[in-house]
Design an enzyme around this catalytic site. Sequence first.
Site, PDB file in Angstrom:
ATOM      1  N   LYS A 107       0.870  -1.194   0.000  1.00 49.91           N
ATOM      2  CA  LYS A 107       0.000   0.000   0.000  1.00 49.91           C
ATOM      3  C   LYS A 107       0.896   1.230   0.000  1.00 49.91           C
ATOM      4  O   LYS A 107       2.005   1.198   0.529  1.00 49.91           O
ATOM      5  CB  LYS A 107      -0.890   0.016   1.247  1.00 49.91           C
ATOM      6  CG  LYS A 107      -2.146   0.834   1.069  1.00 49.91           C
ATOM      7  CD  LYS A 107      -3.086   0.133   0.109  1.00 49.91           C
ATOM      8  CE  LYS A 107      -4.492   0.588   0.102  1.00 49.91           C
ATOM      9  NZ  LYS A 107      -5.365  -0.328  -0.630  1.00 49.91           N
ATOM     10  N   GLY A 219     -21.009   6.425   2.057  1.00 51.63           N
ATOM     11  CA  GLY A 219     -20.121   6.773   0.958  1.00 51.63           C
ATOM     12  C   GLY A 219     -20.895   6.770  -0.341  1.00 51.63           C
ATOM     13  O   GLY A 219     -21.927   6.093  -0.493  1.00 51.63           O
ATOM     14  N   GLY A 221     -18.794   7.072  -3.437  1.00 51.95           N
ATOM     15  CA  GLY A 221     -17.692   7.125  -4.392  1.00 51.95           C
ATOM     16  C   GLY A 221     -17.714   5.908  -5.286  1.00 51.95           C
ATOM     17  O   GLY A 221     -18.764   5.302  -5.518  1.00 51.95           O
ATOM     18  N   ASN A 222     -16.546   5.538  -5.773  1.00 53.90           N
ATOM     19  CA  ASN A 222     -16.456   4.443  -6.744  1.00 53.90           C
ATOM     20  C   ASN A 222     -17.096   3.152  -6.233  1.00 53.90           C
ATOM     21  O   ASN A 222     -17.919   2.539  -6.919  1.00 53.90           O
ATOM     22  CB  ASN A 222     -14.970   4.223  -7.111  1.00 53.90           C
ATOM     23  CG  ASN A 222     -14.782   2.969  -7.935  1.00 53.90           C
ATOM     24  OD1 ASN A 222     -14.467   1.912  -7.409  1.00 53.90           O
ATOM     25  ND2 ASN A 222     -15.002   3.064  -9.226  1.00 53.90           N
TER      26      ASN A 222
HETATM   27  P1  NAD Z   1     -13.920   7.410  -3.196  1.00 54.87           P
HETATM   28  O1  NAD Z   1     -12.918   8.444  -2.858  1.00 54.87           O
HETATM   29  O2  NAD Z   1     -14.321   7.209  -4.623  1.00 54.87           O
HETATM   30  O3  NAD Z   1     -15.264   7.625  -2.369  1.00 54.87           O
HETATM   31  C1  NAD Z   1     -15.286   7.819  -0.996  1.00 54.87           C
HETATM   32  C2  NAD Z   1     -16.694   8.243  -0.630  1.00 54.87           C
HETATM   33  O4  NAD Z   1     -16.791   8.322   0.795  1.00 54.87           O
HETATM   34  C3  NAD Z   1     -17.102   9.621  -1.161  1.00 54.87           C
HETATM   35  O5  NAD Z   1     -18.437   9.583  -1.582  1.00 54.87           O
HETATM   36  C4  NAD Z   1     -16.984  10.525   0.058  1.00 54.87           C
HETATM   37  O6  NAD Z   1     -17.843  11.641  -0.010  1.00 54.87           O
HETATM   38  C5  NAD Z   1     -17.418   9.551   1.139  1.00 54.87           C
HETATM   39  N1  NAD Z   1     -17.006   9.939   2.487  1.00 54.87           N
HETATM   40  C6  NAD Z   1     -15.787  10.308   2.918  1.00 54.87           C
HETATM   41  N2  NAD Z   1     -15.842  10.610   4.241  1.00 54.87           N
HETATM   42  C7  NAD Z   1     -17.116  10.399   4.630  1.00 54.87           C
HETATM   43  C8  NAD Z   1     -17.803  10.545   5.856  1.00 54.87           C
HETATM   44  N3  NAD Z   1     -17.189  10.920   6.963  1.00 54.87           N
HETATM   45  N4  NAD Z   1     -19.133  10.251   5.887  1.00 54.87           N
HETATM   46  C9  NAD Z   1     -19.783   9.860   4.760  1.00 54.87           C
HETATM   47  N5  NAD Z   1     -19.166   9.698   3.571  1.00 54.87           N
HETATM   48  C10 NAD Z   1     -17.865   9.974   3.515  1.00 54.87           C
HETATM   49  O7  NAD Z   1     -13.320   6.055  -2.578  1.00 54.87           O
HETATM   50  P2  NAD Z   1     -13.645   4.572  -3.007  1.00 54.87           P
HETATM   51  O8  NAD Z   1     -12.686   4.162  -4.052  1.00 54.87           O
HETATM   52  O9  NAD Z   1     -15.092   4.414  -3.225  1.00 54.87           O
HETATM   53  O10 NAD Z   1     -13.195   3.803  -1.667  1.00 54.87           O
HETATM   54  C11 NAD Z   1     -14.038   3.741  -0.514  1.00 54.87           C
HETATM   55  C12 NAD Z   1     -13.458   2.744   0.474  1.00 54.87           C
HETATM   56  O11 NAD Z   1     -13.309   1.480  -0.173  1.00 54.87           O
HETATM   57  C13 NAD Z   1     -12.084   3.063   1.050  1.00 54.87           C
HETATM   58  O12 NAD Z   1     -12.018   2.539   2.365  1.00 54.87           O
HETATM   59  C14 NAD Z   1     -11.146   2.277   0.145  1.00 54.87           C
HETATM   60  O13 NAD Z   1      -9.915   1.992   0.785  1.00 54.87           O
HETATM   61  C15 NAD Z   1     -11.958   1.038  -0.065  1.00 54.87           C
HETATM   62  N6  NAD Z   1     -11.609   0.282  -1.256  1.00 54.87           N
HETATM   63  C16 NAD Z   1     -11.676   0.832  -2.490  1.00 54.87           C
HETATM   64  C17 NAD Z   1     -11.348   0.066  -3.600  1.00 54.87           C
HETATM   65  C18 NAD Z   1     -11.481   0.585  -5.001  1.00 54.87           C
HETATM   66  O14 NAD Z   1     -11.234  -0.179  -5.943  1.00 54.87           O
HETATM   67  N7  NAD Z   1     -11.874   1.827  -5.196  1.00 54.87           N
HETATM   68  C19 NAD Z   1     -10.926  -1.260  -3.439  1.00 54.87           C
HETATM   69  C20 NAD Z   1     -10.886  -1.802  -2.162  1.00 54.87           C
HETATM   70  C21 NAD Z   1     -11.229  -1.014  -1.084  1.00 54.87           C
END
Ligand code: NAD
Length: 428
Positions: A107, A219, A221-222
């Site tokens: 990481k 959340g 996001g993605n």
């Molecule tokens: P992202 O940055 O696309 O989205 C994060 C989301 O969380 C956003 O909508 C943001 O507004 C929201 N958020 C942040 N703080 C918040 C809070 N206090 N309350 C409510 N919402 C909040 O990130 P992502 O890629 O969707 O990743 C989200 C989680 O999944 C992380 O823990 C990441 O490590 C994990 N993850 C992601 C992937 C991936 O492929 N993207 C893979 C494995 C794990």
Amino acid sequence: MSTENFNPFRMAQAQFDEVADRLNLDEGARGLLRNPMREYHFNIPVRMDDGSVQVFRGFRCQHNDARGPSKGGIRFHPQETIDTVRALSMWMTWKCSVVDIPLGGGKGGVICDPHNLSMREQEQICRGWVRQIVRDVGPLQDVPAPDVMTSPQHMLWMMDEYEAITGGRYPGFITGKPVGMGGSLGRTEATGFGLIFTVREALKQLNIRPQDTVASVQGFGNVAQYAIRLYNQLGGTVTCVSSWDQNDQKGYAFRKTDGIDLDQLLSITDKFGGIDKAKAADLGYEVLDGDQWIEQDVDILLPCALENQINGETVKKISNRVKIVGEGANGPTTPEADKVLEERGIFNIPDFLANAGGVTCSYFEQVQCNMNYYWTKDEVLGKLDQKMTEAFIAVSELAEKHNLYMRKAAYVISVSKVVDACRARGWI
Ligand code: NAD
């Protein structure tokens, strides 16, 4: 993020210690696996748009590569800490092992806030990150990927810098690249879809039809967006989502009891996954405090934002109706809250299994890069479904056989495989 009261690395170590006790691991194995094998801390000087130089702190941890090259994302976050990166690298080792892909755990991160950086400044951070670590990463050593607040564009800049320094074409150096530039179709969907493949299997086991269920998601996001897309396609209804408001510096939850409209919400969401609260209110959403996503009257909770969200305090707010917690985020549930979920008989799909779709698809991307032949999206998502389903069934069968909580069963499988690989190599 690591705070005075919550340190994800201590949590990852506590989870490991518990499984080490269960597996009766000797001191050598514990010593090797309790900490990353290697970690790098470095400065990244960047000439900012105003002509000044700002120095950003970068990290990379390689927790264990006994089963294959390290693999793991790079996060850009203002509160990034080395302990967060250490914990996530350890979780990556378990994640690659539980879905049985030949990769180890890594990481990386940079302390920075992309909200306040121009694209040129972000490009310089990406290129600077690669320059600092180029000797210790690569297709056969350690393969980065996108994570929180990093995108395919960031990956492409990093690949370009790596190729400029090493003088070749190495698309397998990094994953999560744009499609057409070595990226895999399906990578964008992979983590959210993978999460729902495991939720679908959990529902089958509990004998519940997806169309009879309602979910709340933290959340937007993605991970959350694609999880909601597939869950909706299976017939499920999401009644609440939450996101972070950059202006107010706080989270909000958006509720519609007859179901949120994903595409409508996407049209008022920024590229960081922040929902415009004024527009949401105009569209008839109730705008609640961000913490309220967890107390909704739903069957399924999907934490898809941050670590430490289901903890000793918040777990008390979970409604009696909740049957499944599917962990899209990394480390959303603390060991204290875990005990409560287990006592309450809530079906947990642990993070390193539930969100392994991302790294599984990254692995597919590497395979395609190495072959220089790319699969269709259906092929990718079909293989992803197969891998995730197999991993889920292996964990749930072990859980059932030994009457284990799902997280413990997942740990037993993944840690055992890593220990076996370390032993086979003669490391321990
Ligand atoms: P992202 O940055 O696309 O989205 C994060 C989301 O969380 C956003 O909508 C943001 O507004 C929201 N958020 C942040 N703080 C918040 C809070 N206090 N309350 C409510 N919402 C909040 O990130 P992502 O890629 O969707 O990743 C989200 C989680 O999944 C992380 O823990 C990441 O490590 C994990 N993850 C992601 C992937 C991936 O492929 N993207 C893979 C494995 C794990």
